[in-house]
Design a protein around this motif. Sequence first.
Motif, PDB file in Angstrom:
ATOM      1  N   ALA A  24      -1.659  -0.008  -4.500  1.00 43.05           N
ATOM      2  CA  ALA A  24      -0.540  -0.953  -4.439  1.00 43.05           C
ATOM      3  C   ALA A  24       0.791  -0.215  -4.326  1.00 43.05           C
ATOM      4  O   ALA A  24       1.664  -0.604  -3.540  1.00 43.05           O
ATOM      5  N   ALA A  25       0.957   0.858  -5.094  1.00 43.16           N
ATOM      6  CA  ALA A  25       2.212   1.603  -5.073  1.00 43.16           C
ATOM      7  C   ALA A  25       2.455   2.242  -3.710  1.00 43.16           C
ATOM      8  O   ALA A  25       3.567   2.176  -3.166  1.00 43.16           O
ATOM      9  N   LEU A  26       1.420   2.862  -3.143  1.00 45.88           N
ATOM     10  CA  LEU A  26       1.571   3.478  -1.823  1.00 45.88           C
ATOM     11  C   LEU A  26       1.845   2.430  -0.753  1.00 45.88           C
ATOM     12  O   LEU A  26       2.658   2.651   0.154  1.00 45.88           O
ATOM     13  N   ALA A  27       1.176   1.289  -0.852  1.00 47.23           N
ATOM     14  CA  ALA A  27       1.376   0.225   0.130  1.00 47.23           C
ATOM     15  C   ALA A  27       2.800  -0.320   0.060  1.00 47.23           C
ATOM     16  O   ALA A  27       3.457  -0.530   1.089  1.00 47.23           O
ATOM     17  N   ILE A  28       3.290  -0.542  -1.152  1.00 49.78           N
ATOM     18  CA  ILE A  28       4.642  -1.089  -1.321  1.00 49.78           C
ATOM     19  C   ILE A  28       5.693  -0.084  -0.868  1.00 49.78           C
ATOM     20  O   ILE A  28       6.632  -0.438  -0.140  1.00 49.78           O
ATOM     21  N   LEU A  29       5.550   1.168  -1.278  1.00 52.30           N
ATOM     22  CA  LEU A  29       6.533   2.195  -0.907  1.00 52.30           C
ATOM     23  C   LEU A  29       6.503   2.461   0.596  1.00 52.30           C
ATOM     24  O   LEU A  29       7.553   2.489   1.259  1.00 52.30           O
ATOM     25  N   GLY A  30       5.286   2.669   1.151  1.00 50.98           N
ATOM     26  CA  GLY A  30       5.182   2.916   2.587  1.00 50.98           C
ATOM     27  C   GLY A  30       5.653   1.728   3.400  1.00 50.98           C
ATOM     28  O   GLY A  30       6.355   1.887   4.416  1.00 50.98           O
ATOM     29  N   GLY A  31       5.283   0.514   2.980  1.00 52.23           N
ATOM     30  CA  GLY A  31       5.721  -0.681   3.689  1.00 52.23           C
ATOM     31  C   GLY A  31       7.221  -0.850   3.631  1.00 52.23           C
ATOM     32  O   GLY A  31       7.843  -1.295   4.605  1.00 52.23           O
ATOM     33  N   LEU A  32       7.827  -0.484   2.494  1.00 48.06           N
ATOM     34  CA  LEU A  32       9.276  -0.592   2.357  1.00 48.06           C
ATOM     35  C   LEU A  32       9.995   0.357   3.304  1.00 48.06           C
ATOM     36  O   LEU A  32      10.968  -0.021   3.966  1.00 48.06           O
ATOM     37  N   LEU A  33       9.523   1.588   3.389  1.00 46.75           N
ATOM     38  CA  LEU A  33      10.167   2.575   4.258  1.00 46.75           C
ATOM     39  C   LEU A  33      10.042   2.193   5.735  1.00 46.75           C
ATOM     40  O   LEU A  33      11.023   2.225   6.490  1.00 46.75           O
ATOM     41  N   ILE A  34       8.834   1.830   6.151  1.00 47.19           N
ATOM     42  CA  ILE A  34       8.647   1.428   7.543  1.00 47.19           C
ATOM     43  C   ILE A  34       9.375   0.124   7.817  1.00 47.19           C
ATOM     44  O   ILE A  34       9.981  -0.057   8.886  1.00 47.19           O
ATOM     45  N   GLY A  35       9.335  -0.807   6.862  1.00 52.56           N
ATOM     46  CA  GLY A  35      10.032  -2.075   7.030  1.00 52.56           C
ATOM     47  C   GLY A  35      11.525  -1.881   7.179  1.00 52.56           C
ATOM     48  O   GLY A  35      12.175  -2.580   7.970  1.00 52.56           O
TER      49      GLY A  35
END
Length: 235
Positions: A24-35
């Motif tokens: 969950a943490a990697l998904a949220i952080l990675g999604g935030l940066l790409i988003g």
Amino acid sequence: MEIQFIFETFLSLLGGVPLTVQLAALAILGGLLIGLLVAGMRLSGRRVLIWPAWLYVQIVRSIPLLVLMFLIYYGLTQFSSIRASFLWPILREPYWCAVIALVINSSGYAAEVIRGGLQSVGRNEIEAARACGMSGFLLLRRIVLPLAVRQALPAYSNEMIAMVKATSLASLVTLMDVTGIAASIASSSYRPIGVFVAAGAIYLALTAALTQSVRLLEYRLTPHLRRAALPADAQ
């Protein structure tokens, strides 16, 4: 006996919590940066950047996460060029396939939330900051991003909670997270109700902790909205 079984199962499922939280943490952080990158492209005012970003968001939000995960985990292995490339050590691992799918899925929704937050920043605030001598990165850091985060945080908190629950799909690519362990116990004990009640309690605790963390962050970011304390003589 069922209560005891649920409690014992709950303790067994705790072993999958670190993996669930990590995904969950990697998904949220990675999604935030790409988003953030995609949102910036959509607001750039340049067609060469706007259209690819728009297409990316539409495709990502149109593909179910489960389909995307299967395409990455099973689909890419069908290409010999992928198996012979430098990406293969990563793409052959279920963990990284799940992370990539979760990040891509999260980024599509994060991009729209971030774009909405950036667009909500009033022109008056920006002009006032420029009148004070702010420009470029300083204007972005001191004025635009704080205001955008305040506006986007409530909506993005929903996406973070959804991503915590979406990690349960990682069990379908052989990862032993909370849901993966629960499915294994249920298949061996033939008592699925008790098992998934325990799993649901863990996800409830995780989402409750995340909700409280977002609430505290929102409280700190909006001091101007806090109710002023009454004087002692008025109480």
